[in-house]
Design a protein around this motif. Structure first.
Motif, mmCIF file in Angstrom:
data_model
loop_
_atom_site.group_PDB
_atom_site.id
_atom_site.type_symbol
_atom_site.label_atom_id
_atom_site.label_comp_id
_atom_site.label_asym_id
_atom_site.label_seq_id
_atom_site.Cartn_x
_atom_site.Cartn_y
_atom_site.Cartn_z
ATOM 1 N N GLY A 38 -67.333 -66.505 27.911
ATOM 2 C CA GLY A 38 -68.523 -65.682 27.737
ATOM 3 C C GLY A 38 -69.139 -65.256 29.037
ATOM 4 O O GLY A 38 -68.710 -65.581 30.125
ATOM 5 N N SER A 41 -75.360 -62.824 29.493
ATOM 6 C CA SER A 41 -76.699 -63.042 29.017
ATOM 7 C C SER A 41 -77.620 -63.411 30.173
ATOM 8 O O SER A 41 -77.183 -63.601 31.277
ATOM 9 N N ASP A 314 -73.762 -63.678 23.082
ATOM 10 C CA ASP A 314 -72.558 -64.319 23.608
ATOM 11 C C ASP A 314 -72.444 -65.721 23.005
ATOM 12 O O ASP A 314 -72.566 -66.729 23.699
#
Length: 367
Positions: A38, A41, A314
């Protein structure tokens, strides 16, 4: 059983102490489950100490806010409490017929837009869902007579599910564990091992995925957390057995694999099952209640004794907060003024209670 490992990277929300005081040595840590998957963010930079809302509770399980007044279920005493502004508890009522044993007892609470209280509890005939009208004003609330909207649900000393939530569609959602009989989860004739969706009166909505059935999704072992993102996506936390605990995105009618698969299946081997978006070893998790705030899912973990933050954009990543600092965490709840409340579970027979346990704690949540 197939497996897949995911990594949580250091992304999420900033958790700040009350009045902005940051404590050294209590910052977040990053979960590490394998290959990084991921990013993108908002980075988490610090975690501060929670403040105390209430203390000396007896195995609290669920918290809801009625126009700002907290209502708390105590699993073993079968009491519903209201909390005064200073955190002092007052008994609103005792739910009749509760048989508390092991993980069973007085479990989830939910409120609808009309202020009616929904209660999940374990009784002689199994788990049940009842609805109560509340009488009086804060400081003098009382329970009306119950209306049982669903009963006879599988119950046992383990795997009772029990989480209730009213969705953005106005429907009541309920989690039902397999109650120790794994095959129930794959049997659409059984309500065990399922997430259920019903009207406020316990009827089957016409748009449920299976005609005439309350079943919304199946193949679950023991779901104890439900939360919706702003776009209406439903997330659920689930206890695994020995290999993986899960965070799932719930799709109507989907099969999440238990007991055929625990965690993510081998690629291409089990296309009929939906894989979790993130998974953790049970020793690090036992994910229970979950709250969504400002684009992040906050997951309370029992055995892992950690608050886990998962960014909605995510969800294969996560950041850990307060590891081991407050013991077992049963629930995470959107609190007043955009704060996050945490419910400890150290008096449930599996924890090590401190002098003020159990507690409700409050955290300021900001980007």
């Amino acid at each position: 059983m197939g497996t897949r490992r995911t990594t949580a990277s250091s992304h999420g929300l900033v958790l700040l102490a009350t009045a902005g005081a940051l404590l050294g040595g209590c910052g977040p840590t990053t979960s590490d489950g394998g290959d990084a998957t991921g990013g993108g963010s908002t980075a988490t930079s610090a975690a501060g100490a929670p403040t105390t809302v209430a203390t000396d509770l007896d195995a609290p399980w669920s918290v809801v806010l009625l126009d700002g007044t907290p209502l708390v279920s105590e699993r073993d005493s079968a009491r519903i409490l209201e909390l005064a502004d200073d955190g002092t508890p007052r008994e609103v009522g005792v739910v009749d017929g509760v048989e508390a044993a092991g993980e069973g007892g007085l479990l989830g609470l939910a409120l609808d837009d009309d202020g009616r209280l929904y209660v999940c509890s374990t009784a002689a005939g199994g788990n049940r869902i009842q609805r109560y009208d509340l009488a009086g004003e804060p400081g003098a609330l009382s329970l009306g007579e119950p209306t049982t909207i669903l009963d006879g649900l599988p119950a046992a000393s383990v795997h009772d599910g029990g989480r209730l939530a009213v969705g953005p569609d106005g429907m009541l959602y309920a989690t039902v564990g397999d109650a120790g009989v794994p095959d129930r989860a794959q049997d659409l004739r059984s309500l065990g091992g399922k997430i259920l969706r019903m009207t406020p009166d316990g009827e089957v909505p016409v748009d449920n995925p299976f005609d005439g059935s309350l079943v919304y999704s199946y193949g679950h072992r023991n779901v104890q957390g439900l939360a919706w993102a702003d776009d209406g996506t439903l997330f659920a936390t689930e206890f695994g057995q020995d290999t993986w605990d899960e965070l799932n995105v719930i799709t109507p009618g989907a099969n999440y694999g238990w007991p055929e698969v625990e965690g993510a299946g081998d690629a291409g081997a089990d296309d009929e099952f939906v894989d979790p978006v993130q998974q953790w070893p049970p020793s690090e998790a036992s994910p229970s209640g979950m709250a969504h705030l400002d684009g992040t899912l906050f997951i309370a973990n029992l055995r892992g004794q950690v608050l886990r933050a998962v960014p909605v954009d995510d969800p294969s990543t996560s950041t850990d907060h307060y590891a081991g600092e407050h013991g077992r965490l049963r629930d995470a709840v959107p609190g007043p003024e955009g704060r996050l409340w945490l419910v400890t579970s150290n008096t449930d027979g599996r924890g090590s209670p401190g002098p003020e346990d159990d507690q409700i704690l409050s955290v300021d949540v900001r980007r």
